[in-house]
Motif scaffolding. Structure first.
Motif, PDB file in Angstrom:
ATOM      1  N   ALA A  18       0.815  -1.222   0.000  1.00 26.81           N
ATOM      2  CA  ALA A  18       0.000   0.000   0.000  1.00 26.81           C
ATOM      3  C   ALA A  18       0.841   1.261   0.000  1.00 26.81           C
ATOM      4  N   THR A  19       2.164   1.118   0.073  1.00 26.33           N
ATOM      5  CA  THR A  19       3.044   2.279   0.109  1.00 26.33           C
ATOM      6  C   THR A  19       3.118   2.912  -1.280  1.00 26.33           C
ATOM      7  N   LYS A  20       2.902   4.205  -1.340  1.00 24.09           N
ATOM      8  CA  LYS A  20       3.023   4.921  -2.607  1.00 24.09           C
ATOM      9  C   LYS A  20       4.498   5.142  -2.954  1.00 24.09           C
ATOM     10  N   SER A  21       4.773   5.216  -4.242  1.00 29.77           N
ATOM     11  CA  SER A  21       6.080   5.642  -4.733  1.00 29.77           C
ATOM     12  C   SER A  21       5.857   6.946  -5.487  1.00 29.77           C
ATOM     13  N   ILE A  22       6.375   8.049  -4.938  1.00 23.37           N
ATOM     14  CA  ILE A  22       6.046   9.388  -5.416  1.00 23.37           C
ATOM     15  C   ILE A  22       7.303  10.099  -5.907  1.00 23.37           C
ATOM     16  N   VAL A  23       7.295  10.486  -7.173  1.00 22.48           N
ATOM     17  CA  VAL A  23       8.371  11.308  -7.728  1.00 22.48           C
ATOM     18  C   VAL A  23       7.972  12.771  -7.573  1.00 22.48           C
ATOM     19  N   ILE A  24       8.837  13.556  -6.970  1.00 21.00           N
ATOM     20  CA  ILE A  24       8.654  15.003  -6.876  1.00 21.00           C
ATOM     21  C   ILE A  24       9.821  15.636  -7.627  1.00 21.00           C
ATOM     22  N   SER A  25       9.550  16.202  -8.786  1.00 18.38           N
ATOM     23  CA  SER A  25      10.623  16.792  -9.590  1.00 18.38           C
ATOM     24  C   SER A  25      10.454  18.304  -9.663  1.00 18.38           C
ATOM     25  N   ALA A  26      11.581  18.987  -9.727  1.00 20.06           N
ATOM     26  CA  ALA A  26      11.605  20.445  -9.823  1.00 20.06           C
ATOM     27  C   ALA A  26      12.827  20.832 -10.636  1.00 20.06           C
ATOM     28  N   GLY A  27      12.802  22.041 -11.180  1.00 15.91           N
ATOM     29  CA  GLY A  27      13.966  22.531 -11.896  1.00 15.91           C
ATOM     30  C   GLY A  27      14.139  21.971 -13.285  1.00 15.91           C
ATOM     31  N   VAL A  28      13.092  21.401 -13.866  1.00 17.96           N
ATOM     32  CA  VAL A  28      13.173  20.993 -15.277  1.00 17.96           C
ATOM     33  C   VAL A  28      13.424  22.224 -16.140  1.00 17.96           C
ATOM     34  N   HIS A  29      12.872  23.353 -15.734  1.00 17.89           N
ATOM     35  CA  HIS A  29      13.233  24.657 -16.297  1.00 17.89           C
ATOM     36  C   HIS A  29      13.995  25.421 -15.227  1.00 17.89           C
ATOM     37  N   GLY A  30      15.197  25.883 -15.575  1.00 18.26           N
ATOM     38  CA  GLY A  30      16.126  26.388 -14.581  1.00 18.26           C
ATOM     39  C   GLY A  30      15.726  27.657 -13.872  1.00 18.26           C
ATOM     40  N   ASN A  31      14.842  28.454 -14.462  1.00 17.67           N
ATOM     41  CA  ASN A  31      14.470  29.724 -13.839  1.00 17.67           C
ATOM     42  C   ASN A  31      13.174  29.638 -13.040  1.00 17.67           C
ATOM     43  N   GLU A  32      12.649  28.434 -12.834  1.00 17.44           N
ATOM     44  CA  GLU A  32      11.399  28.249 -12.102  1.00 17.44           C
ATOM     45  C   GLU A  32      11.751  27.747 -10.704  1.00 17.44           C
ATOM     46  N   THR A  33      11.830  28.656  -9.759  1.00 14.50           N
ATOM     47  CA  THR A  33      12.555  28.375  -8.518  1.00 14.50           C
ATOM     48  C   THR A  33      11.699  28.095  -7.282  1.00 14.50           C
ATOM     49  N   THR A  34      10.440  28.495  -7.268  1.00 14.93           N
ATOM     50  CA  THR A  34       9.602  28.189  -6.100  1.00 14.93           C
ATOM     51  C   THR A  34       9.635  26.699  -5.755  1.00 14.93           C
ATOM     52  N   PRO A  35       9.463  25.802  -6.723  1.00 20.28           N
ATOM     53  CA  PRO A  35       9.501  24.372  -6.398  1.00 20.28           C
ATOM     54  C   PRO A  35      10.837  23.912  -5.825  1.00 20.28           C
ATOM     55  N   LEU A  36      11.936  24.520  -6.269  1.00 21.09           N
ATOM     56  CA  LEU A  36      13.248  24.156  -5.727  1.00 21.09           C
ATOM     57  C   LEU A  36      13.301  24.420  -4.229  1.00 21.09           C
ATOM     58  N   PHE A  91      10.131  15.995  10.139  1.00 22.51           N
ATOM     59  CA  PHE A  91       9.127  15.549   9.174  1.00 22.51           C
ATOM     60  C   PHE A  91       9.445  14.108   8.801  1.00 22.51           C
ATOM     61  N   GLU A  92       8.487  13.209   9.036  1.00 19.34           N
ATOM     62  CA  GLU A  92       8.684  11.791   8.736  1.00 19.34           C
ATOM     63  C   GLU A  92       7.786  11.376   7.579  1.00 19.34           C
ATOM     64  N   ILE A  93       8.384  10.919   6.505  1.00 23.18           N
ATOM     65  CA  ILE A  93       7.576  10.470   5.381  1.00 23.18           C
ATOM     66  C   ILE A  93       7.123   9.028   5.605  1.00 23.18           C
ATOM     67  N   LYS A  94       5.998   8.684   4.990  1.00 17.82           N
ATOM     68  CA  LYS A  94       5.458   7.321   5.048  1.00 17.82           C
ATOM     69  C   LYS A  94       5.387   6.674   3.670  1.00 17.82           C
ATOM     70  N   GLU A  95       5.736   7.432   2.639  1.00 16.73           N
ATOM     71  CA  GLU A  95       5.722   6.919   1.270  1.00 16.73           C
ATOM     72  C   GLU A  95       7.141   6.953   0.704  1.00 16.73           C
ATOM     73  N   ARG A  96       7.414   6.057  -0.250  1.00 17.95           N
ATOM     74  CA  ARG A  96       8.699   6.122  -0.959  1.00 17.95           C
ATOM     75  C   ARG A  96       8.723   7.399  -1.801  1.00 17.95           C
ATOM     76  N   CYS A  97       9.825   8.117  -1.775  1.00 12.09           N
ATOM     77  CA  CYS A  97       9.906   9.384  -2.508  1.00 12.09           C
ATOM     78  C   CYS A  97      11.199   9.453  -3.315  1.00 12.09           C
ATOM     79  N   LEU A  98      11.093  10.000  -4.495  1.00 12.87           N
ATOM     80  CA  LEU A  98      12.258  10.322  -5.298  1.00 12.87           C
ATOM     81  C   LEU A  98      12.216  11.815  -5.569  1.00 12.87           C
ATOM     82  N   PHE A  99      13.139  12.551  -4.940  1.00  8.16           N
ATOM     83  CA  PHE A  99      13.212  13.995  -5.136  1.00  8.16           C
ATOM     84  C   PHE A  99      14.243  14.278  -6.229  1.00  8.16           C
TER      85      PHE A  99
END
Length: 343
Positions: free
Chosen positions: A48-66, A81-89
């Motif tokens: 039941a554990t989610k695997s969640i990709v969180i990506s940022a900076g695909v465009h270099g000048n978009e900085t809030t997500p970074l 902060f303790e995560i409960k899901e697998r994450c790829l940052f």
């Protein structure tokens, strides 16, 4: 694990950033796969554990997500902060971030497809990132795969935050995903109706992930973002990562748009009638003239249509704008179905 932080170590291209691992104070493990790619695994993983990709900076000048991603990783390392899901940052494009530009040679967010070829900085990055995501999703049930690709819009918008849901032939628009959209206080979501080569579209089409491209306000320099403007998104994202999304109440419903026209530039003689700085989601009404493509006049066909991502200077054969309108949407078997008003 980091001398400064995940973000600022990633951006320091003068030093090596070798593979490393450490235990999180609150439980679980952090593993730096390579520069800009960090996998975080909770202390307990099951079907039941989610695997969640969180990506940022695909465009270099978009900085809030970074800054949002860096703050989350800092809190994981600090044990607050303790995560409960697998994450790829993922911090996708350090060279462009340092250069304070969208990209160096070509738009990275048009290169995420298996057959991508050519010689450019961006092609190499796209290949590496697709391999990273594929490896991350490999041990995970398709039903538990998510990818949120975080951006900022170049131009102002009638909706300060919004998401784009990529088109797939499978069920990747779940009730749970749209519950997250509402709880994250995203003003709107645009349902794409044609396959593109964006990062989120790759994950949706190749891995059947619940995927979104998320636009968080407008481009600003790194360090000059007012993160309070995206508090709602940040709180819902953190709740998602720690398995507590049910504790967040949606205060409103996001407006759901569908694409009614894709305006494609096929002729050198191409122009819009509206101002080049028009806001995303500006409305035009039936019969209004939008511009011309050679001798073809471009007009509004629905009762109203709102323009998104207009760019009259795209290459021949490329999309110059999307025209969207609100759709009739409902859930069937926990997945979204929709139709345009006149269909």
């Amino acid at each position: 694990m980091f001398k400064q932080s995940f973000l600022f170590d990633t951006l320091d291209l003068t030093t090596e950033m070798p593979t490393a691992a450490t235990k999180a104070v609150a439980g679980g493990q952090l593993k730096l796969i390579r520069r800009g790619v960090l996998e975080v695994t909770p202390s307990e993983v099951n079907e039941a554990t989610k695997s969640i990709v969180i990506s940022a900076g695909v465009h270099g000048n978009e900085t809030t997500p970074l800054e949002l991603v860096d703050a989350i990783v800092n809190d994981i390392l600090a044990g607050t902060f303790e995560i409960k899901e697998r994450c790829l940052f993922i911090l996708a494009y350090p060279k462009a971030i340092n250069n304070k530009t969208r990209f160096l040679d070509e738009n990275l967010n048009r290169l995420f497809y298996k057959e991508v070829a050519g010689e450019s900085v961006e092609v190499d990055i796209a290949k590496e990132l697709m391999a990273d995501v594929s490896a991350f999703f490999a041990p995970t049930p398709e039903s538990q795969r998510w990818h949120l690709d975080l951006h900022c819009a170049i131009r102002k918008s009638e909706h300060f935050t919004f998401a784009v849901s990529p088109h797939t032939l499978t069920k990747t628009r779940s009730r749970e995903l749209f519950s997250f959209i509402d709880k994250a206080q995203l003003d709107a979501v645009l349902l794409s109706q044609g396959k593109t080569n964006t990062f989120s579209c790759f994950s949706a089409n190749t891995h059947n992930a619940q995927a979104l491209t998320v636009e968080l306000g407008q481009v600003s320099p790194l360090g000059e973002n007012d993160l309070s403007l995206v508090d709602g998104f940040n709180l819902a994202l953190r709740a998602l990562l720690c398995g507590q999304l049910d504790t967040i109440e949606a205060t409103s419903k996001s407006i759901i748009y569908g694409v009614c026209q894709t305006l494609t530039r096929t002729q050198e003689d191409f122009d819009f009638t509206f101002d080049a700085k028009v806001k995303n989601f500006t409305r035009f009404y039936k019969g209004d003239e939008l511009g011309h493509d050679g001798e073809t006049t471009l007009t509004v066909k629905q009762e109203y249509e709102a323009v998104v991502f207009p760019n009259k200077d795209v290459a021949l054969g490329s999309r110059a704008a999307l025209m969207v309108t609100e759709v009739n949407a409902c859930f069937n078997d926990d997945y979204l179905e929709f139709s345009l008003p006149n269909s």
